[in-house]
Design a protein around this motif. Structure first.
Motif, PDB file in Angstrom:
ATOM      1  N   ALA A  62     -30.273 -18.078  -0.330  1.00  0.00           N
ATOM      2  CA  ALA A  62     -28.923 -18.615  -0.286  1.00  0.00           C
ATOM      3  C   ALA A  62     -28.057 -17.885   0.734  1.00  0.00           C
ATOM      4  CB  ALA A  62     -28.297 -18.498  -1.671  1.00  0.00           C
ATOM      5  N   SER A  63     -27.455 -18.640   1.627  1.00  0.00           N
ATOM      6  CA  SER A  63     -26.494 -18.055   2.552  1.00  0.00           C
ATOM      7  C   SER A  63     -25.104 -18.309   1.993  1.00  0.00           C
ATOM      8  CB  SER A  63     -26.607 -18.705   3.925  1.00  0.00           C
ATOM      9  OG  SER A  63     -26.148 -20.043   3.857  1.00  0.00           O
ATOM     10  N   ARG A  64     -24.149 -17.510   2.451  1.00  0.00           N
ATOM     11  CA  ARG A  64     -22.805 -17.687   1.928  1.00  0.00           C
ATOM     12  C   ARG A  64     -22.259 -19.075   2.281  1.00  0.00           C
ATOM     13  NH1 ARG A  64     -18.053 -13.436   2.678  1.00  0.00           N
ATOM     14  NH2 ARG A  64     -18.409 -13.900   4.862  1.00  0.00           N
ATOM     15  N   THR A  65     -22.514 -19.498   3.517  1.00  0.00           N
ATOM     16  CA  THR A  65     -22.061 -20.827   3.924  1.00  0.00           C
ATOM     17  C   THR A  65     -22.660 -21.899   3.016  1.00  0.00           C
ATOM     18  OG1 THR A  65     -22.045 -20.035   6.183  1.00  0.00           O
ATOM     19  CG2 THR A  65     -21.910 -22.408   5.881  1.00  0.00           C
ATOM     20  N   VAL A  81     -23.903 -21.602  -0.055  1.00  0.00           N
ATOM     21  CA  VAL A  81     -23.434 -21.540  -1.439  1.00  0.00           C
ATOM     22  C   VAL A  81     -22.016 -22.085  -1.547  1.00  0.00           C
ATOM     23  CG1 VAL A  81     -22.903 -20.010  -3.367  1.00  0.00           C
ATOM     24  CG2 VAL A  81     -24.961 -19.643  -2.033  1.00  0.00           C
ATOM     25  N   LYS A  82     -21.202 -21.768  -0.542  1.00  0.00           N
ATOM     26  CA  LYS A  82     -19.826 -22.278  -0.541  1.00  0.00           C
ATOM     27  C   LYS A  82     -19.842 -23.797  -0.562  1.00  0.00           C
ATOM     28  CE  LYS A  82     -16.865 -19.247   1.869  1.00  0.00           C
ATOM     29  NZ  LYS A  82     -16.600 -18.799   3.215  1.00  0.00           N
ATOM     30  N   LYS A  83     -20.664 -24.357   0.307  1.00  0.00           N
ATOM     31  CA  LYS A  83     -20.775 -25.804   0.381  1.00  0.00           C
ATOM     32  C   LYS A  83     -21.219 -26.367  -0.960  1.00  0.00           C
ATOM     33  CE  LYS A  83     -22.182 -26.751   4.782  1.00  0.00           C
ATOM     34  NZ  LYS A  83     -23.319 -26.876   5.698  1.00  0.00           N
ATOM     35  N   ILE A  92     -20.872 -25.036  -3.918  1.00  0.00           N
ATOM     36  CA  ILE A  92     -19.799 -24.930  -4.922  1.00  0.00           C
ATOM     37  C   ILE A  92     -18.808 -26.069  -4.739  1.00  0.00           C
ATOM     38  CG2 ILE A  92     -17.793 -23.563  -5.610  1.00  0.00           C
ATOM     39  CD1 ILE A  92     -19.444 -21.058  -5.189  1.00  0.00           C
ATOM     40  N   ILE A 109     -19.293 -28.313  -8.064  1.00  0.00           N
ATOM     41  CA  ILE A 109     -18.382 -27.922  -9.155  1.00  0.00           C
ATOM     42  C   ILE A 109     -17.476 -29.094  -9.549  1.00  0.00           C
ATOM     43  CG2 ILE A 109     -16.424 -26.420  -9.764  1.00  0.00           C
ATOM     44  CD1 ILE A 109     -18.768 -24.729 -10.060  1.00  0.00           C
TER      45      ILE A 109
END
Ligand code: SF4
Ligand code: SF4
Lengths: 104, 327
Positions: B288-291, B293-295, B297, B301
């Motif tokens: 998982a990259s931060r980009t 995971v952000k996407k 979420i 969510i």
């Protein structure tokens, strides 16, 4: 051919996949450090500079940027952890950090 | 925690005993999370001489033990950094397994006086925290990144370099399985609540509990086989699969309106719940990259929230209907 090579060097476009990873091939000195550190084989050896081949697999760990002596790689490294991001968002913090007793 | 590097050499062995196994079990189950520490310092494995290799690791017992147990029958120095009991990868991300700590350890253990050569072998996964160039400038030592996994060290030491395969982060069944117990501990209060609920409303409490446990244990195991790319999506698929037997049990062979409402509400509540559990595995995967995971979420969510809220309304409606007698 040599001149074209040199011209090429200046005009090599930076390469940017969908994440925050940016590669500036023109700066690469072909030291091979990024090939050593990347756990997702994003770079591959090349004749005079490495090539970025799996940009989309990058997990933004920052290892290549930290170890590239030529600043040829930029990446906004950070924690790819949903729990940490959700906690940060709920607490209104901008910076995402691993918790004290998470992340082992 | 003050970092107290032992200035003397500390002897150690490659074979692990009962005590280590007990410590590992506790660490895997999430007990005493900050307590699995090794004293930072320079260890001697076998009887190293001034030409012997120096391998660097974190002072988390699992990291240290993985390293030394991979080196059975070899003589080497093991330089244990004070990462405050945190594993190599996480400590590198936080910066505690970093250039400064390594320089400090080299100095505190008088490493330069103990070996002739100037090479250090670091785990590849420590690279996000360490700048090889800065270590060279600060200490004269050359950082070489070894394999991702300690188990590949013997081969690496024998051939003197890593194969492509050794450089790649993998996420095998064994790596995935160990996640469940620790995750379970993270949800222990929720699980206790569900257990209480199981006493009051047996069917639903039990169902929620079985699904949660199912999600925590089956999700990591089935990860590569579930459809989709996003962990949340995979989790929601698993959630739907897990609810279905219960739903069939309730609606087979016939169902009244109340049961149908209850079943729809179950899907709406439990599918996003398992999706959410799955989303929280991102931090434990080596992908998982931060980009990314952000996407994930931002995409999932809202979907999960809408599903849960509709499910809650539907349950309330059904319950009121039954109590009020108009369903
Ligand atoms: S940030 Fe990490 S995963 Fe991405 S290219 Fe660099 S070393 Fe590879
Ligand atoms: S670490 Fe930098 S300079 Fe070295 S090969 Fe990679 S991109 Fe090129």
């Amino acid at each position: 051919m040599m001149e074209i090579g040199v011209l090429d060097l200046e005009q090599l476009p930076t390469i940017k996949p969908i994440n925050t990873l940016v590669f500036h091939p023109g700066r690469c000195v072909n030291c091979g450090m990024c090939l050593q550190v990347c756990p997702h084989r994003v770079f591959t050896p090349g004749e005079r500079r490495v090539r970025m081949v799996n940009g989309a697999d990058c997990m933004e760990c920052g290892a290549c940027q930290k170890n590239c002596p030529a600043n040829a790689i930029e990446v906004d490294s950070g924690v790819g952890c949903a729990s940490a991001m959700i906690i940060a968002a709920l607490k209104g913090r901008d910076e995402v950090k691993c918790g004290e007793d998470c992340c082992r | 925690m003050s970092s107290d590097y032992a200035s003397d050499l500390l002897p150690t062995v490659a074979r692990l005993g009962k005590e280590e196994r007990r410590d590992h079990a506790k660490a895997r189950l999430g007990f005493d999370r900050m307590g699995h520490r090794v004293r930072p310092g320079l260890y001697t494995l076998g009887s190293p001489n001034r030409e012997s290799k120096v391998l660097v690791t974190a002072n988390y017992t699992l990291s240290f033990d993985a390293l030394r147990s991979a080196l059975v029958g070899r003589d080497a120095f093991l330089l244990v950094l004070d990462t405050q009991g945190i594993n190599v990868w996480c400590a590198a991300g936080k910066g505690t397994f970093g250039t400064d700590e390594l320089l400090k350890a080299i100095e505190a253990t008088l490493l330069a006086e103990r070996v002739e050569h100037r090479d250090l072998i670091l785990p590849q996964l420590s690279a996000p925290g360490v700048s090889a160039k800065a270590v060279k400038e600060g200490s004269g030592f050359t950082v070489k990144y070894g394999p991702v996994r300690a188990e590949d060290l013997p081969e690496y030491l024998d051939i003197g370099e890593c194969t492509e395969d050794m450089r790649r982060a993998r996420f095998d069944l064994r790596d995935r399985m160990v996640l469940a117990p620790v995750e379970m501990r993270n949800y222990r209060w929720g699980l206790i609540l569900m257990l209480l609920a199981a006493v009051l409303i047996p069917f639903y409490g039990l169902m929620a509990m079985i699904l949660t446990l199912g999600g925590l244990f089956l999700f990591p195991v089935l990860l590569p086989y579930l459809p989709g790319k996003a962990l949340s999506f995979k989790g929601m698929v698993l959630g739907a699969l897990l609810v279905t037997p219960f739903a069939l049990f309730q609606t087979f062979p016939t169902a009244d309106l109340v049961t149908v409402i209850a079943v729809v509400a179950e899907y709406l509540l439990l599918v996003p719940w398992i999706g959410y559990l799955a989303l929280n595995f991102t931090g434990s995967t080596p992908f998982a990259s931060r980009t990314g995971v952000k996407k994930e979420i931002f995409t999932y969510i809202p979907i999960m929230a809408i599903m849960s809220v509709s499910g809650a309304f539907l349950s309330a409606f059904g319950a009121l209907g039954v109590v009020g007698g108009w369903l």
